[in-house]
Scaffold this motif. Structure first.
Motif, PDB file in Angstrom:
ATOM      1  N   GLY A 134       0.778  -1.131  -0.054  1.00 40.22           N
ATOM      2  CA  GLY A 134       0.166   0.021   0.032  1.00 40.22           C
ATOM      3  C   GLY A 134       0.950   1.282  -0.072  1.00 40.22           C
ATOM      4  O   GLY A 134       1.849   1.551  -0.659  1.00 40.22           O
ATOM      5  N   GLN A 135       0.514   2.218   0.988  1.00 39.08           N
ATOM      6  CA  GLN A 135       1.030   3.415   0.889  1.00 39.08           C
ATOM      7  C   GLN A 135       2.226   3.679   1.982  1.00 39.08           C
ATOM      8  O   GLN A 135       2.915   4.756   2.230  1.00 39.08           O
ATOM      9  CB  GLN A 135       0.248   4.613   1.521  1.00 39.08           C
ATOM     10  N   ALA A 136       2.506   2.423   2.521  1.00 40.52           N
ATOM     11  CA  ALA A 136       3.591   2.369   3.685  1.00 40.52           C
ATOM     12  C   ALA A 136       5.023   2.830   2.978  1.00 40.52           C
ATOM     13  O   ALA A 136       5.406   1.928   2.032  1.00 40.52           O
ATOM     14  CB  ALA A 136       3.522   0.980   4.414  1.00 40.52           C
ATOM     15  N   VAL A 137       6.027   3.344   3.721  1.00 38.52           N
ATOM     16  CA  VAL A 137       7.143   3.583   3.293  1.00 38.52           C
ATOM     17  C   VAL A 137       8.043   2.450   3.678  1.00 38.52           C
ATOM     18  O   VAL A 137       8.206   1.994   4.924  1.00 38.52           O
ATOM     19  CB  VAL A 137       7.834   5.052   3.748  1.00 38.52           C
ATOM     20  N   LEU A 138       8.711   1.918   2.684  1.00 36.95           N
ATOM     21  CA  LEU A 138       9.525   0.679   2.987  1.00 36.95           C
ATOM     22  C   LEU A 138      11.076   0.854   2.993  1.00 36.95           C
ATOM     23  O   LEU A 138      11.674   0.976   1.873  1.00 36.95           O
ATOM     24  CB  LEU A 138       8.937  -0.483   1.919  1.00 36.95           C
ATOM     25  N   ARG A 139      11.638   0.686   4.227  1.00 31.72           N
ATOM     26  CA  ARG A 139      13.064   0.678   4.268  1.00 31.72           C
ATOM     27  C   ARG A 139      13.294  -0.840   4.504  1.00 31.72           C
ATOM     28  O   ARG A 139      12.474  -1.659   4.358  1.00 31.72           O
ATOM     29  CB  ARG A 139      13.378   1.419   5.530  1.00 31.72           C
ATOM     30  N   GLU A 140      14.617  -1.040   4.759  1.00 31.33           N
ATOM     31  CA  GLU A 140      15.073  -2.447   4.549  1.00 31.33           C
ATOM     32  C   GLU A 140      14.713  -3.193   5.694  1.00 31.33           C
ATOM     33  O   GLU A 140      14.649  -4.339   5.608  1.00 31.33           O
ATOM     34  CB  GLU A 140      16.845  -2.074   4.572  1.00 31.33           C
ATOM     35  N   ASN A 141      14.231  -2.528   6.769  1.00 30.25           N
ATOM     36  CA  ASN A 141      13.832  -3.458   7.932  1.00 30.25           C
ATOM     37  C   ASN A 141      12.418  -3.612   7.835  1.00 30.25           C
ATOM     38  O   ASN A 141      11.805  -4.359   8.812  1.00 30.25           O
ATOM     39  CB  ASN A 141      14.200  -2.518   9.190  1.00 30.25           C
ATOM     40  N   ALA A 142      11.660  -3.290   6.694  1.00 28.38           N
ATOM     41  CA  ALA A 142      10.303  -3.611   6.541  1.00 28.38           C
ATOM     42  C   ALA A 142      10.115  -5.020   6.705  1.00 28.38           C
ATOM     43  O   ALA A 142      11.021  -6.074   5.903  1.00 28.38           O
ATOM     44  CB  ALA A 142       9.711  -2.694   5.509  1.00 28.38           C
ATOM     45  N   PRO A 143       9.063  -5.854   6.969  1.00 26.04           N
ATOM     46  CA  PRO A 143       9.012  -7.231   6.873  1.00 26.04           C
ATOM     47  C   PRO A 143       8.624  -7.595   5.515  1.00 26.04           C
ATOM     48  O   PRO A 143       7.931  -7.053   4.586  1.00 26.04           O
ATOM     49  CB  PRO A 143       7.637  -7.255   7.769  1.00 26.04           C
ATOM     50  N   ALA A 144       8.781  -8.850   5.331  1.00 23.94           N
ATOM     51  CA  ALA A 144       8.356  -9.583   4.232  1.00 23.94           C
ATOM     52  C   ALA A 144       6.880  -9.549   3.906  1.00 23.94           C
ATOM     53  O   ALA A 144       5.917  -9.599   4.892  1.00 23.94           O
ATOM     54  CB  ALA A 144       8.973 -10.760   3.894  1.00 23.94           C
ATOM     55  N   GLY A 145       6.366  -9.321   2.556  1.00 18.67           N
ATOM     56  CA  GLY A 145       4.847  -9.332   2.411  1.00 18.67           C
ATOM     57  C   GLY A 145       4.379 -10.751   2.315  1.00 18.67           C
ATOM     58  O   GLY A 145       5.037 -11.787   2.644  1.00 18.67           O
ATOM     59  N   SER A 146       3.361 -10.942   1.512  1.00 13.15           N
ATOM     60  CA  SER A 146       2.652 -12.240   1.074  1.00 13.15           C
ATOM     61  C   SER A 146       2.711 -12.186  -0.350  1.00 13.15           C
ATOM     62  O   SER A 146       2.661 -11.442  -1.030  1.00 13.15           O
ATOM     63  CB  SER A 146       1.291 -12.586   1.589  1.00 13.15           C
ATOM     64  N   GLY A 147       2.486 -13.593  -0.954  1.00 10.53           N
ATOM     65  CA  GLY A 147       2.366 -13.656  -2.059  1.00 10.53           C
ATOM     66  C   GLY A 147       3.447 -14.682  -2.807  1.00 10.53           C
ATOM     67  O   GLY A 147       4.308 -14.810  -2.309  1.00 10.53           O
ATOM     68  N   VAL A 148       3.329 -14.883  -4.054  1.00 12.20           N
ATOM     69  CA  VAL A 148       4.348 -15.830  -4.719  1.00 12.20           C
ATOM     70  C   VAL A 148       5.682 -15.014  -4.839  1.00 12.20           C
ATOM     71  O   VAL A 148       6.609 -15.518  -4.212  1.00 12.20           O
ATOM     72  CB  VAL A 148       3.912 -16.086  -6.185  1.00 12.20           C
TER      73      VAL A 148
END
Length: 297
Positions: free
Chosen positions: A120-134
């Motif tokens: 979504g709109q979240a700012v993703l730095r390197e410490n952000a968690p993994a998402g879901s999906g293939v």
């Protein structure tokens, strides 16, 4: 430095190899066919086989191997191929390193922004968690395989965004349509695509060879942009309209799961590690990037 590149014939690999040679590095490449020069070494990553002499004396190994994400429909067999074409080469390289008394001290292994899933709109730095999906699952496994390198090897997993080039890559099918004035945004266009130009992604990998960084590194430009902004800027640079929006339901009907994860997912990635280490982009702004893409060679 003596640098061994896996995946040197692809879009990024070709540009990177040229950049490395221009910087004075000695570049060797891994090939599946019989070697055609002393700078090539044969391997069969699907079978886990590699000519170990390729790694002897190397100061760094760069791993860009992997089948194209958007090249074909995502059947179950294709998804398995996308995973195997990344994990097999990576594990072949780390296994070969573990056989050595003095393995190459640096291992740069490509990952992708797909690690974050649809954020979504979240700012993703390197410490952000993994998402879901293939894609998120493949990227997480890919990065874990790279971390199997021997202790003492500095491992960098480069989470690369959408690479903007003048031909091929992510824009290979879109640019001709935009040049004709029949392209437009995808879905509602409010999804963020982390982007970077081809010269900058090559420059970033060159920079990471000696930068004091390890672990995940977001490889994208410092200016974030949603698809509406990206497409309108490209069209403006090409002096063409971009009015033919493709609705999300149509994309899903034609492309299935691939549309959700590759075109409609939002990743507002920030290159915090690269910026903090002092990397200088050639095209830090979208205006500069789209002007470069639109320019004729």
């Amino acid at each position: 430095m003596r640098i061994l590149v896996a995946g040197a014939s692809g879009l990024i690999g070709t540009a990177l190899s040229s950049t490395l040679r221009d910087s004075g590095h000695d570049v060797a490449s891994l090939v599946r066919r019989p070697p055609a020069s002393p700078a090539e070494f044969q391997w069969d990553p699907a079978a886990g086989r590699i000519d170990d002499t390729a790694l002897k004396g190397a100061d760094a190994v760069i791993n860009l191997s992997g089948a194209g994400i958007g090249d074909r429909p995502w059947t179950r067999g294709r998804i398995n191929e996308l995973s195997a074409s990344r994990l097999g080469p990576t594990r072949t390289l780390t296994t070969a390193m573990r056989r050595m008394d003095n393995p190459p001290p640096v291992f740069l292994s490509q990952s992708a922004s797909g690690y974050y899933g649809n954020a979504g709109q979240a700012v993703l730095r390197e410490n952000a968690p993994a998402g879901s999906g293939v894609l998120a699952r493949i990227c997480a496994d890919w990065e874990a395989a790279a971390q199997e390198a021997p202790a003492g090897v500095r491992v960098v997993t480069a989470r690369t965004g959408v690479v903007l080039s003048r031909s091929g890559g992510a824009l290979g099918r879109l640019l001709p349509l935009l040049r004709l004035g029949v392209g437009g945004p995808l879905g509602n266009g409010r999804q963020y695509w982390p982007w970077i130009t081809l010269p900058d992604v090559a420059g970033a990998f060159n920079f990471l060879l000696t930068a004091p960084l390890a672990g995940p590194v977001n490889v994208c430009a410092p200016e974030s942009a949603d698809v509406n902004s990206l497409i309108s800027r490209l069209a403006e640079s090409l002096h063409r309209p971009a009015l033919m929006r493709v609705p999300a339901p149509v994309l899903r009907l034609v492309m299935g799961q691939l549309a959700n994860e590759l075109l409609l997912a939002s990743q507002r990635m920030e290159p915090a590690a690269l910026a903090g280490a002092g990397f200088q982009w050639q095209h830090p702004s979208l205006a500069q990037a789209t002007a470069w893409v639109a320019a004729r060679s």
